[in-house]
Design a protein around this motif. Sequence first.
Motif, short mmCIF file in Angstrom:
data_model
loop_
_atom_site.label_atom_id
_atom_site.label_comp_id
_atom_site.label_asym_id
_atom_site.label_seq_id
_atom_site.Cartn_x
_atom_site.Cartn_y
_atom_site.Cartn_z
N GLN A 63 -113.92 28.95 8.95
CA GLN A 63 -113.86 27.68 8.23
C GLN A 63 -112.46 27.38 7.71
O GLN A 63 -111.75 28.28 7.24
CB GLN A 63 -114.81 27.69 7.03
N LEU A 158 -114.85 20.15 6.52
CA LEU A 158 -114.72 21.49 7.08
C LEU A 158 -114.50 21.40 8.59
O LEU A 158 -115.02 20.49 9.25
CB LEU A 158 -115.97 22.32 6.80
N HIS A 160 -113.65 24.31 12.06
CA HIS A 160 -113.31 25.66 12.53
C HIS A 160 -111.80 25.69 12.75
O HIS A 160 -111.23 24.74 13.33
CB HIS A 160 -114.04 25.98 13.82
#
Length: 350
Positions: A63, A158, A160
């Motif tokens: 994250q 958020l 990756h």
Amino acid sequence: MATTPSPRLTSLSHGGGCGCKIAPGVLSDILRSSGAAGFVPPQLLVGIETSDDAAVYRLNDEQALVATTDFFMPIVDDPYEFGRIAATNALSDVYAMGGTPIMALALVAMPVNQLPLEVIGAIVRGGQDVCRAAGIPIAGGHTIDSVEPIYGLVAMGLVHPDRVRRNADARPGDVLVLGKPLGVGVYSAALKKEQLGDAHYREMIANTTRLNTPGPLLAALPGVHAITDVTGFGLAGHALEMARGAGVTVHIDWARVPLLPGVEQLAAQGFVTGASGRNWAGYGAGVVLAPGLPATAQNLVTDPQTSGGLLVACTSDTVQQVLDTFAQEGFAHAAVVGRVEAGPAQLHVG
């Protein structure tokens, strides 16, 4: 007793929407003189170095936090629609980084002695409804009494870490796709002079309140290298940031750029924002306009977009997936508008 009518929102501000942005050349001078880079921790994946859409901070291996803020003065007189437009525009920067919004904070500055409380409430409600549509709460914020009405959001999301899409990662050979048509600044200039027709006004509202939800879906495609959203610096300004960040030459095929209905005619009639001229003064030296372009091309390629579309750099074999992703999210006007080549960090429009 008769009540005093509420003033037009646009009459209370010296500019509207993303046309309020400080001119790009002036902004560069401010940041350079302030030493704005400051302390840069290793977890900061994206800061101010490439004039990207949002900051990105790695939380862990899975994250990263996307954080941004955006606010401006009214671009329309309807308070509810102003709130919707401002909130949609603020969330766009999260989507442009490949992120999914999770929460927002409201920024509210209003001339409380000039605007009825119900008008201010309608602005806030418009922002809340957009955030509800995005599936996130407005979890707080800050309010002040101000000379001019201002509304916007701090937006957080958020992503990756491997799916962060900066504006500076375009590669030679990439194809450029634009998600929304241009012309919001021209529409706003006509609206301020009460010369924008009802059909064009509806187009303006629909365009500026469409959330850029394709962002995280596009970032998941391996062939998508760079994403940015086109806002106050216009298509030319944001394409030039892409060129400078990646050290490449960006070509825009003007004939393929989608425009809102009637925009060319309105621009030819003189409905152009002052921000368009400031944009050209700030970065025009880095733009090459081909001979034979329409007389309105310079004003339209620098036209400040409020809540504009995503500009995507992708491999040629990913183009159809990009267009399909836009289409499935309701972006009917997404189109291939250019290409990226090796060469000096310039923008060519032809």
